[in-house]
Each structure stands twice: as structure tokens, then as C-alpha cells.
Motif scaffolding. Sequence first.
Motif, PDB file in Angstrom:
ATOM      1  N   ASP A 117       0.812  -0.985  -0.103  1.00 48.25           N
ATOM      2  CA  ASP A 117      -0.021   0.000  -0.036  1.00 48.25           C
ATOM      3  C   ASP A 117       0.950   1.230  -0.046  1.00 48.25           C
ATOM      4  O   ASP A 117       2.113   1.009   0.129  1.00 48.25           O
ATOM      5  N   PHE A 118       0.292   2.453  -0.182  1.00 44.84           N
ATOM      6  CA  PHE A 118       0.982   3.673  -0.216  1.00 44.84           C
ATOM      7  C   PHE A 118       1.820   3.855   0.829  1.00 44.84           C
ATOM      8  O   PHE A 118       3.045   4.626   0.880  1.00 44.84           O
ATOM      9  N   ARG A 119       1.173   3.749   2.130  1.00 47.72           N
ATOM     10  CA  ARG A 119       1.727   3.731   3.510  1.00 47.72           C
ATOM     11  C   ARG A 119       3.487   3.334   3.291  1.00 47.72           C
ATOM     12  O   ARG A 119       4.168   3.860   3.653  1.00 47.72           O
ATOM     13  N   GLU A 120       3.591   1.996   2.817  1.00 42.71           N
ATOM     14  CA  GLU A 120       4.870   1.342   2.707  1.00 42.71           C
ATOM     15  C   GLU A 120       5.694   1.986   1.822  1.00 42.71           C
ATOM     16  O   GLU A 120       6.780   2.327   2.050  1.00 42.71           O
ATOM     17  N   VAL A 121       5.158   2.558   0.861  1.00 43.41           N
ATOM     18  CA  VAL A 121       5.970   3.131  -0.296  1.00 43.41           C
ATOM     19  C   VAL A 121       6.483   4.325   0.232  1.00 43.41           C
ATOM     20  O   VAL A 121       7.612   4.880   0.253  1.00 43.41           O
ATOM     21  N   ALA A 122       5.614   5.197   0.764  1.00 41.38           N
ATOM     22  CA  ALA A 122       5.901   6.458   1.418  1.00 41.38           C
ATOM     23  C   ALA A 122       7.233   6.412   2.638  1.00 41.38           C
ATOM     24  O   ALA A 122       7.899   7.230   2.587  1.00 41.38           O
ATOM     25  N   GLU A 123       6.790   5.415   3.307  1.00 38.95           N
ATOM     26  CA  GLU A 123       7.860   5.087   4.481  1.00 38.95           C
ATOM     27  C   GLU A 123       9.322   4.944   3.851  1.00 38.95           C
ATOM     28  O   GLU A 123      10.236   5.312   4.281  1.00 38.95           O
ATOM     29  N   VAL A 124       9.390   4.169   2.756  1.00 35.18           N
ATOM     30  CA  VAL A 124      10.533   3.818   1.980  1.00 35.18           C
ATOM     31  C   VAL A 124      11.243   5.376   1.387  1.00 35.18           C
ATOM     32  O   VAL A 124      12.178   5.311   1.388  1.00 35.18           O
ATOM     33  N   ARG A 125      10.353   5.976   0.818  1.00 32.09           N
ATOM     34  CA  ARG A 125      10.793   7.256   0.140  1.00 32.09           C
ATOM     35  C   ARG A 125      11.160   8.086   1.144  1.00 32.09           C
ATOM     36  O   ARG A 125      12.532   8.639   1.224  1.00 32.09           O
ATOM     37  N   GLN A 126      10.785   8.338   2.514  1.00 30.07           N
ATOM     38  CA  GLN A 126      11.543   8.675   3.637  1.00 30.07           C
ATOM     39  C   GLN A 126      12.830   8.179   3.879  1.00 30.07           C
ATOM     40  O   GLN A 126      13.738   8.999   4.295  1.00 30.07           O
ATOM     41  N   CYS A 127      12.819   7.022   4.001  1.00 26.79           N
ATOM     42  CA  CYS A 127      14.202   6.380   4.325  1.00 26.79           C
ATOM     43  C   CYS A 127      15.109   6.861   3.432  1.00 26.79           C
ATOM     44  O   CYS A 127      16.167   6.897   3.807  1.00 26.79           O
TER      45      CYS A 127
END
Length: 258
Positions: free
Chosen positions: A111-121
Motif C-alpha cells: 500500500d501507499f503507506r509502505e511506499v511513502a515510508e521507504v521514500r522517507q528512508c
Amino acid sequence: MADPRTSAPARTIGQRVLRPREQVEEHIRLMILSAELKSGEMLPPEAELARQFNVSRTTLREALRSLTTQGLVYKVPGARGGNFVQAVDHHSLGSVVIESVHNLLELGSIDFREVAEVRQCLEVPAARLAAAKRGEEQLEQLRDIVRQQKAASVEDPEVPKLDERFHSLIAQASGNRVLASFVSALHHETEPVHYLNLSPEVGRETVRQHGAIVAAIAAQDADAAQDAMVEHLTYLRSHIADERGSSGQSERKPPELM
């Protein structure tokens, strides 16, 4: 393309005997990775390839489909089309990531939440590296993007493109092509600006934060660049969370970062 019957493909991996489809796939893959087949080169017609490998057209097509999935071959339909060798570089890496993430999101496997977390990392260390390694041309390009953002209204259709260019350019300035490919691909797929309620106030604050990131990169202050990026991503994540709460938007749709 060399006749595979005169340069026999690998027929085993470890102790496992490869099936005909795997033999064709492995042979073409090795030719691409060894640059015997060049980027953009068209493979022989499928009938000719099937004859060369002494396999059926069905077996050949299965091998080509597998190579397409790996990002090594792409097919152009039509009378003048055919199977072509995909460019194997950091740009093609980004394309593969975009396609893979898109498919997984569509299937609901991630889901988008997981993608967003990776982007921040990825984007926070990218800002630190950009502060240390950015060139003058990259710095001027970042400043130009911020100038365009200041002059644009929140309704301007160029706003999403400017945002994507801004974040992608910072990742490119990090000097790490793999990192740049991943950041650009993840930003492209989430397109977060579309999910943000860009009021004039939010637009001004976002541009101010972009300016602070650029100032830190210009000063080659890695700590300040990191802090500015964290502030930016945290602000947007919190704002989108507020918007979602007030508008009753679905949990799955909006990503968390811009």
C-alpha cells in the motif's frame, strides 16, 4: 546474433538441468549481460530464433516473456516491430522499479503507506549526500525550480512536475545512481502532490521548505539538509493525515509524502 547451436548455452545451474525454455532464456540473458547483444538491438524474428534454438515458437515466447519481466527485453508490436534489447543501466533500473511498484499497488500487495515510508528512508540520506556532492549546475537547477514554484499558482498543472523534478534532482545530486533511480521511481508512482489539498498557505509553506533544503545543500551543510528534509516530509505527512481525517478519504488511496 550468434547461432546458439555453435555456442551452446549453459544447460545446468548447479546440479539442476535446465528446461528448454530456461536454456533459451539463460543464453539470451548472458548475451545481453556480456554486451554481445547491444542495447536497442532487435533480436531475429521469432521463427528464426525458434529454429536456431531448436525449440517450438511457444517455448521461445515463454522465454521472451520471462526476459521482458526481468527488464532485459521489450516488444514493439506491429509490422515493423519485434523484440528488442532493453537498455541495462541505472535509467532502466528506475523503469523496472516504477513498473513493479505500480503493479504491486494495483494488486493491493503493498500500500501507499509502505511506499511513502521507504521514500522517507531514502530521501533524508539523499539530502545529506547532495549537500556534500552537489555540483554548481545541479544547485542552479534546484534554485530555478524553487523560483518557478514561487511564481506558480496552486492550480498550475506544472506544480506536480516541478515537485517531482525537485525531489529527483536532489537524489541525482547525491551522486548515487541507484539511490536516484529509486527515489525518482517511488516519487513518480505515488505522485503525492495530487493527494494534498494545496491551499495557498500550504503552497507557500511547501515552497519555503524547499528553499530551506536548497539553502542547506548550497551551504554544503549535511546536518541542515537532513533537518530541512525531515521537516518538509513530516509537515506534509501530518497535513495529509489531517486532510484525510477531515474529508473521510479512504485509508488506501493517499500516500504520505510530497
